[in-house]
Design an enzyme around this catalytic site. Structure first.
Site, PDB file in Angstrom:
ATOM      1  N   ARG A 135       0.821  -1.215   0.000  1.00  0.00           N
ATOM      2  CA  ARG A 135       0.000   0.000   0.000  1.00  0.00           C
ATOM      3  C   ARG A 135       0.856   1.267   0.000  1.00  0.00           C
ATOM      4  O   ARG A 135       0.474   2.281  -0.598  1.00  0.00           O
ATOM      5  CB  ARG A 135      -0.941  -0.008   1.209  1.00  0.00           C
ATOM      6  CG  ARG A 135      -2.080  -0.998   1.078  1.00  0.00           C
ATOM      7  CD  ARG A 135      -2.960  -1.035   2.308  1.00  0.00           C
ATOM      8  NE  ARG A 135      -4.148  -1.856   2.080  1.00  0.00           N
ATOM      9  CZ  ARG A 135      -5.008  -2.208   3.024  1.00  0.00           C
ATOM     10  NH1 ARG A 135      -4.809  -1.810   4.273  1.00  0.00           N
ATOM     11  NH2 ARG A 135      -6.056  -2.958   2.743  1.00  0.00           N
TER      12      ARG A 135
ATOM     13  N   LYS B 227     -13.925 -13.752  10.845  1.00  0.00           N
ATOM     14  CA  LYS B 227     -15.251 -13.596  11.455  1.00  0.00           C
ATOM     15  C   LYS B 227     -16.363 -13.376  10.435  1.00  0.00           C
ATOM     16  O   LYS B 227     -16.240 -12.557   9.533  1.00  0.00           O
ATOM     17  CB  LYS B 227     -15.235 -12.413  12.437  1.00  0.00           C
ATOM     18  CG  LYS B 227     -14.331 -12.620  13.645  1.00  0.00           C
ATOM     19  CD  LYS B 227     -14.430 -11.445  14.594  1.00  0.00           C
ATOM     20  CE  LYS B 227     -13.579 -11.658  15.838  1.00  0.00           C
ATOM     21  NZ  LYS B 227     -13.707 -10.512  16.786  1.00  0.00           N
TER      22      LYS B 227
ATOM     23  N   GLY C 259      -5.881  -6.884   2.761  1.00  0.00           N
ATOM     24  CA  GLY C 259      -4.486  -6.887   3.179  1.00  0.00           C
ATOM     25  C   GLY C 259      -3.856  -8.257   3.268  1.00  0.00           C
ATOM     26  O   GLY C 259      -2.745  -8.479   2.770  1.00  0.00           O
TER      27      GLY C 259
ATOM     28  N   GLY D 218     -12.452  -4.154   2.625  1.00  0.00           N
ATOM     29  CA  GLY D 218     -13.880  -3.897   2.744  1.00  0.00           C
ATOM     30  C   GLY D 218     -14.420  -3.020   1.629  1.00  0.00           C
ATOM     31  O   GLY D 218     -15.480  -3.296   1.061  1.00  0.00           O
TER      32      GLY D 218
END
Length: 394
Positions: free
Chosen positions: A36, A194, A351, A374
């Site tokens: 990044r 999750k 990531g 996201g």
């Protein structure tokens, strides 16, 4: 979608506030993947070449107030190396003083973790105004947080003349091409820790994908919802009904759900732990699931062979540990192979997913690799991203 691009603005001798995405993986104060940072440097370098003074804002992690271990200082040092010029590091916006050409600060400054101030994530208008006072022009180049309406991603854009950076321009252009008319069948590989952080993503993806692989600890929750034991593995028992609902919605939408049939497990959660293969219905009470098993990996590669477009977000195992990286590495290599053969359009983001690709030297072998996680998935799903909407040309 047409954006206002900073190349159309006069930035010479102007102060330009750049929101970058520098939320990189760290091991203590060591950067483990600078993907990044390298991409963020492109817009910063171009602005400097055009005679601008650049003020960089970014975040790292999810701090609750000032959190010393989440300082951006190591990132400022790495960016300085990439740009081959000094990057002054400021603890607070007020330290800048809005001075153009101040020799003590130079042409490039980086603010400390913007999320150390709670007003950032609250999109506090007064804080956005404070940030806006530092500059003449605003450039958003942080696609990774474009799905957040924060002071430095959305609030400030209503105050200053605002433009898209090179990275956001490229992300929007490339991802738009893919989602406007995807090559079918479309396979989504969604994994991670999750379900709770990806509920809406899963519900949206089933409406655009023909098939979806769910793995990682997320997959454990789905298997638990089917009545299977997960031993001492990470999963979310409180989300049984959510997992069942997603499977029901997927069936109605005509999206096949593929979940692992075997797992690589360990007895201790350690980097050098021995790996054992278990059928998904053979998990022992003290087993810790850390990767997909060989049968599951074969199934996943077969699904890739049948696909026209593959979207990948999230490694299927503990990719940082060699004994439990096999599933993620196999997916990365097969995506690269099928892409090279011209059989699939391959898109990856997130990531950890990018880290797998970097570790295997395959980042440039896929059709497109996004810097975002996201935001990448929400854009693919067709969700309006507030950080992008404020940059659209009217």
């Amino acid at each position: 979608m047409k954006l206002r691009n900073f190349q159309d603005a006069d930035v010479k001798d102007k102060r330009v506030f750049v929101r970058s995405d520098l939320n990189v993986p760290m091991d203590g104060d060591r950067i483990t993947d600078d993907f990044r940072i390298v991409h963020a440097a492109e817009t910063i370098r171009e602005l400097l070449n055009r005679g601008a003074k650049v003020i960089i804002a970014a975040h790292l992690g999810r701090p609750k107030g000032v959190t010393p271990e989440l300082t951006l200082k190591p990132i400022a040092e790495r960016l300085s190396n990439i740009l081959d010029r000094p990057v002054a590091f400021l603890l607070r916006p007020s330290d800048y003083g809005g001075q153009v050409g101040n020799d003590a600060k130079g042409d490039v400054v980086m603010l400390e973790n913007i999320r150390f101030d709670a007003r950032e994530e609250a999109n506090d208008p007064e804080y956005a105004a404070e940030l806006a006072k530092l500059a003449d022009i605003y450039v958003n180049d942080a696609f990774g947080v474009a799905h957040r309406a924060h002071a430095s991603t959305e609030g400030i854009a209503h105050i200053l003349p605002s433009y898209a950076g090179l990275l956001i321009q490229r992300e929007v252009s490339e991802l738009s091409k893919i989602i406007s008319n995807p090559r079918r069948p479309l396979l989504a590989i969604i994994a991670g820790a999750k379900v709770s952080t990806k509920i809406e993503m899963l519900k949206n993806i089933i409406n655009i994908a023909d098939a979806m692989i769910i793995d990682g600890a997320m997959g454990n929750t789905f298997r638990y919802a089917q009545g299977l034991s997960m031993g001492k593995s990470l999963f979310e028992p409180e989300l049984i009904e959510t997992a069942q609902e997603i499977m029901t919605l997927a069936k109605s939408a005509g999206c096949r759900i593929i979940i692992s049939t075997d797992k690589a497990v360990a007895k201790v959660e350690e980097k050098c732990a021995d790996s054992f293969i278990r059928g998904i219905d053979e998990i022992e009470p003290d087993d810790i699931i850390l990767d997909a098993g060989p049968e599951s990996i074969t199934n996943y590669l077969n699904e890739i062979d049948q696909a026209g477009t593959v979207i990948w977000n999230g490694p299927v195992g503990m990719y940082e540990w060699p004994n439990f990286a096999r599933g993620s590495v196999a997916i990365a290599r097969h995506l690269a192979k099928r892409t090279a053969e011209g059989k699939i359009i391959s898109v990856a983001g997130g990531g950890d997913t990018v880290a797998v690709l970097n570790n295997t030297g395959l980042t440039d072998k896929l059709t497109y690799v996004s810097t975002a996680g996201g935001a990448f998935m929400e854009f693919i799903e067709g969700v309006t991203l507030p950080g992008i909407a404020v940059l659209e040309a009217k």
